[in-house]
Scaffold this active site. Structure first.
Site, mmCIF file in Angstrom:
data_model
loop_
_atom_site.group_PDB
_atom_site.id
_atom_site.type_symbol
_atom_site.label_atom_id
_atom_site.label_comp_id
_atom_site.label_asym_id
_atom_site.label_seq_id
_atom_site.Cartn_x
_atom_site.Cartn_y
_atom_site.Cartn_z
ATOM 1 N N GLY A 31 3.061 2.129 -2.051
ATOM 2 C CA GLY A 31 3.258 2.666 -3.394
ATOM 3 C C GLY A 31 4.595 2.343 -4.026
ATOM 4 N N SER A 32 5.296 1.343 -3.494
ATOM 5 C CA SER A 32 6.622 1.053 -4.051
ATOM 6 C C SER A 32 6.536 0.553 -5.491
ATOM 7 C CB SER A 32 7.372 0.055 -3.166
ATOM 8 O OG SER A 32 6.621 -1.113 -2.973
ATOM 9 N N THR A 66 12.229 2.242 -0.625
ATOM 10 C CA THR A 66 12.631 3.197 -1.663
ATOM 11 C C THR A 66 14.154 3.284 -1.723
ATOM 12 O OG1 THR A 66 10.648 4.487 -1.311
ATOM 13 C CG2 THR A 66 12.464 5.610 -2.410
ATOM 14 N N GLY A 68 8.165 6.126 5.389
ATOM 15 C CA GLY A 68 7.100 5.306 5.993
ATOM 16 C C GLY A 68 6.921 5.525 7.485
ATOM 17 N N GLU A 69 7.935 5.168 8.264
ATOM 18 C CA GLU A 69 7.794 5.330 9.705
ATOM 19 C C GLU A 69 7.980 6.776 10.171
ATOM 20 O OE1 GLU A 69 9.682 1.241 11.275
ATOM 21 O OE2 GLU A 69 10.529 2.172 9.491
ATOM 22 N N GLY A 119 0.806 -1.219 0.000
ATOM 23 C CA GLY A 119 0.000 0.000 0.000
ATOM 24 C C GLY A 119 0.834 1.260 0.000
ATOM 25 N N ALA A 133 16.664 9.946 -3.006
ATOM 26 C CA ALA A 133 15.529 9.608 -2.141
ATOM 27 C C ALA A 133 15.934 8.828 -0.896
ATOM 28 C CB ALA A 133 14.496 8.815 -2.929
ATOM 29 N N LYS A 134 15.159 9.062 0.168
ATOM 30 C CA LYS A 134 15.290 8.280 1.400
ATOM 31 C C LYS A 134 13.912 7.687 1.706
ATOM 32 C CE LYS A 134 16.881 11.928 3.760
ATOM 33 N NZ LYS A 134 17.655 12.785 4.684
#
Ligand SMILES: Cc1cc2nc3c(=O)[nH]c(=O)nc-3n(C[C@H](O)[C@H](O)[C@H](O)COP(=O)(O)OP(=O)(O)OC[C@H]3O[C@@H](n4cnc5c(N)ncnc54)[C@H](O)[C@@H]3O)c2cc1C
Ligand code: FES
Ligand code: FES
Lengths: 331, 286, 169
Positions: free
Chosen positions: A49-50, A91, A284-285, A47, A280-281
């Site tokens: 989006g990867s 990512t 999520g958390e 979910g 990019a990094k």
């Protein structure tokens, strides 16, 4: 009485497993004879989006539309192990594997294209491989066909290893993670001092994600994280009694609803990470980590009461308000 | 779920026959929002289930003189959207709007809310505050009417006989200038079990003194009832601040068997005052 | 314990087509839709009305399919997510959900869409508050609701514009 308060929560958070724990990912890209592109990776999109950003990355490298790419993920029979979707790592780690594999394929294809066109300095864009001369170009599809006809290998697997060194066992010093996400959130709350109920009016969330590969997805991660953080701060609680779960249903475990959603202003900050794919990094958390502190600080601003136990539900807030009243009376 | 027989009568007469034959083992189902979870958890093990949603006589809102008759299978959504209720019993609109979410309000019925007898019901206390009456029918006793205030004996236990069907909720239209207020306190803004709800209906005479007053909290005690101690203090007097404080003390002093009393008692005192003030400041029904 | 003989015939309309199924009285509409008729787009979450993942439209109203006994659906018209749009012909709400990034894991999405559709049928141009109320029985763990609300708002806005009378010359 209703009292309002503002509070800030700041955080930095290690992306990936860190502390010398093995952190490896992989992707395989295959260019078929008809020019279609198949990407395989064990990474699962549940979910976040990867899948979308993998296609964006491969599409970007190969100069083809992102939605023309076939993606096969999370299938132990056909996909290389990419590790789990955890630690805000996908990512950063798998994204890099994607870019590496795409660049490897591209390099091979480029050398064939140079041979066909007799030109260097080629660019892959809009489904074509172009030189500086308009008449010297070849479509991606024709190039793929030629590669196959010539028996050139255009299947590549790339590994990305972001396993770090451990910190010094004596001093605890060192750089434990491959990279770090940074974020600040500001919460505005209104506390009903009579009932102890806290309403979150607004959250402003600024997140350094290195580079937002898909800004809408990043916002989605932030908004979802904010609401999870808000639930964590205010209502969500796992209650056990004698080893039995007392909050085993969604009628007892209180997640925020659409009616509890505050206005959320997301600000994407892009300070490129030198090792991240396009800088990019992860997000999520980090999206949910500063929310609870920001809300608790806002409550403190409103009531001059520091909450040290979660959740800050009406019962707990009212208890603290009453205790404070008693203390003030006593002194 | 234990297996059971399903009955789907079309008339009240048929339903009463089934209830009288099936007796104790039969459970009535309306919207099922309380009953289906109970069946699933095997809290109840009926041998037959009687669906009353297809009985046309049991649904809808009608005016009979100065009384409004609400069919027991009228859903919360229907109550909220009813012009009659909006005009004459707006308290009921507020209480019904506070229930669950839209899907629960589309299915859940006012009769189910009353008959389930839950201490946490949001609409039952409002019906009591509106001095509602319940029409019950059975083959054994025929038709009888009881005050809504007497419907529930203990949590999840009504005073109805097993073969009795609630066939109507009767509420007198509020006299003009009657004021009202409802508040539900819960930990989130939808889909939430209340910490408490308070319904207040009142009227002031020409001198500004309470001439009519009904205060009914829900979820505070095991069974919703009028708070007579507080009502007594206020009746016949004007709502001055000191009197309201006195009434608030009486309100809380009157409460018995409150869960999480450390939280609920002080909060109930404040919410009571708030709801009373809102009612007093309200414009009242026409 | 219950054999075939305990089953009762249920007739209803699902997405415009007649459906006839032998069901046990204990089954819910959710179970029949998913397991007997294969409409697995309707999700099974909590099975007690708390999550909204099972939301379908029954006779025009959004309901929790887990809180309807199968036999209570006799002669009713049921609409599930499968009837809302297809991959080739997406419903405006589905398009808007995609455009606004309102789908993450997707588990709440069918229920959200059915609630939103029921809302828009009753009220073609709901306000922000009405939208929030309209989906308040549908829990979402992923999105923070914000993009879902925006997606519905955008359809509401388009309806608003479509309803505005043309003031040309
Ligand atoms: C997710 C969720 C949220 C909820 N939120 C709330 C809330 O916020 N506030 C609130 O008050 N309630 C809430 N409820 C409870 C429930 O929705 C209400 O109590 C509703 O009014 C029950 O009506 P029903 O028609 O569904 O009753 P049913 O479940 O069909 O029946 C309930 C009981 O009443 C009996 N019964 C029903 N009709 C009759 C009749 N005519 N004569 C005799 N007996 C009858 C049944 O046998 C059963 O014992 C919630 C439930 C769920 C699942
Ligand atoms: S499965 Fe029906 S509401 Fe959760
Ligand atoms: S998108 Fe995952 S629950 Fe809503």
């Amino acid at each position: 009485m209703k009292k309002r308060g503002l509070g800030v929560g700041c955080m930095f958070y290690g992306i990936g497993f860190g502390f010398s724990r093995q952190d490896i990912s992989a992707a395989t890209i295959e260019i078929c004879e008809d020019g279609s592109v198949i990407v395989r990776s064990g990474e699962v999109d549940y979910g976040q989006g990867s899948d979308t950003i993998f296609c964006q990355m491969v599409g970007e490298e190969l100069g083809i539309p992102y939605d023309s790419i076939q993606l096969i993920t999370a299938d132990t029979f056909t996909t290389p192990n990419a590790g789990p979707t955890t630690a805000s790592r996908v990512t950063y780690v798998t994204g890099n594997a994607m870019v590496k594999a795409a660049r490897a394929v591209k390099e091979t294809m480029q050398s064939v294209a140079e041979d066909i066109l007799g030109e260097g300095d080629l660019v892959f864009m809009d489904g074509e491989i172009r030189s500086e001369y308009p008449d010297k170009r070849i479509s991606f599809r024709d190039l793929a066909k030629t590669c196959h006809a010539r028996g050139v290998q255009i299947v590549e697997t790339a590994w990305q290893d972001i396993t770090t060194k451990d910190v010094d066992p004596e001093t605890g010093q060192g750089d434990a993670y491959a990279t770090y996400g940074w974020a600040s959130q500001l919460a505005e709350v209104e506390v009903d001092t009579e009932t102890g109920r806290v309403e979150v009016l607004r959250i402003i969330a600024a997140h350094d994600v290195g580079k937002a590969i898909n800004p809408s997805n990043v916002e989605g991660q932030i908004e979802g994280g904010v609401l999870q953080g808000m639930g964590y701060a205010l209502t969500e609680e796992i209650v056990q009694e004698g080893g039995y779960l007392k909050t085993g249903s969604l009628g007892d475990y209180m997640m925020p609803t659409s009616m509890d959603t505050p206005r959320i202003d997301s600000h994407i900050v892009e300070v490129a990470d030198p090792d991240g794919p396009y800088g990019a990094k992860g997000v999520g958390e980090p999206a949910l980590i500063p929310t609870a502190p920001a809300i608790l600080n806002a409550i403190c601003d409103a009531l001059d009461i520091r909450v040290t136990e979660l959740p800050a539900n009406p019962e707990n807030i009212k208890r603290l308000i009453l205790e404070k009243g008693k203390e003030e009376e006593a002194s | 779920m234990q297996n059971y027989q399903f009955h789907g009568p079309r008339t009240v007469g048929e339903a009463l026959n089934i209830l009288s034959e099936r007796g104790d083992g039969c459970r009535i189902i309306a919207g099922g929002t309380d009953l289906i979870p109970a069946l699933r958890n095997e809290d109840i093990l009926p041998d037959s289930v009687l669906n009353i949603l297809e009985i046309d006589e049991l649904t809808g809102i009608s005016e009979e003189g100065d009384t409004i008759r609400i069919g027991p299978t009228t859903t919360f959504t229907e109550i909220i959207q009813s012009q009659v209720i909006k005009r004459s019993l707006p308290l009921l609109v507020e209480a019904a709007s506070s229930v669950g979410g839209p899907t629960i309000r589309n299915r859940g019925t006012i009769g189910g809310n009353i008959c389930n007898g839950s201490p946490a019901a949001d609409v039952l206390p409002a019906v009591v505050a509106l001095d509602g009456e319940l029409e019950l029918q059975s083959k054994a006793l025929g038709t009888r009417i009881i005050p809504a205030a007497e419907a529930v004996e203990a949590p999840y236990q009504t005073r109805f006989n097993r073969d009795e069907l609630l066939t109507g909720i009767l509420i007198k239209k509020l006299p003009s200038e009657t004021r009202y207020a409802f508040e539900k306190l819960a930990s989130r803004n939808a889909m939430a079990r209340a910490y408490m709800n308070i319904s207040i209906v009142l009227k002031l005479d020409e001198k500004g003194a309470f001439s009519d007053l009904r205060i009914v909290p829900g979820t505070l005690e095991a069974v919703a009832r009028r708070m007579s101690a507080a009502e007594k203090i206020l009746m016949g007097r004007q709502p001055e601040d000191s009197l309201v404080e006195e009434a608030a003390d009486a309100f809380v002093g009157d409460l018995a068997g409150v869960w999480i009393p450390d939280y609920k008692l002080p909060v109930a005192r404040s919410v009571f005052k708030r709801v009373l003030k809102r009612a007093l400041n309200g414009s009242g029904v026409e | 314990m219950a054999g075939k003989e305990d089953k009762v015939l249920l007739r209803m309309k699902v997405n415009g087509e007649e459906a006839e199924v032998a069901v046990k009285p204990t089954w819910t509409l959710l179970r029949v839709l998913r397991e007997e008729l294969g409409f697995t787009g309707t999700k099974k979450g909590c099975e007690q009305g708390d999550c909204g993942a099972c939301t379908v439209i029954m006779d025009g109203k959004a309901v929790n399919a887990c809180l309807v006994l199968a036999l209570q659906a006799e002669s009713k018209e049921i609409e599930t997510i499968e009837g809302l749009g297809t991959a080739d012909a997406l419903h405006p709400l589905q398009k808007s959900f995609i455009e606004h990034g309102a789908v993450q894991c997707g588990f709440c999405t069918p229920g959200m869409l059915m609630s939103a559709e029921a809302l828009l049928r009753e009220n073609r141009k709901p306000s922000l508050e009405e939208i929030k109320i309209g989906i308040s029985g549908n829990l979402c763990r992923c999105t923070g609701y914000t993009k879902i609300i925006k997606a519905i708002e955008s359809v509401s806005q388009k309806n608003r514009e479509a309803l505005t009378p043309f003031r040309g010359q």
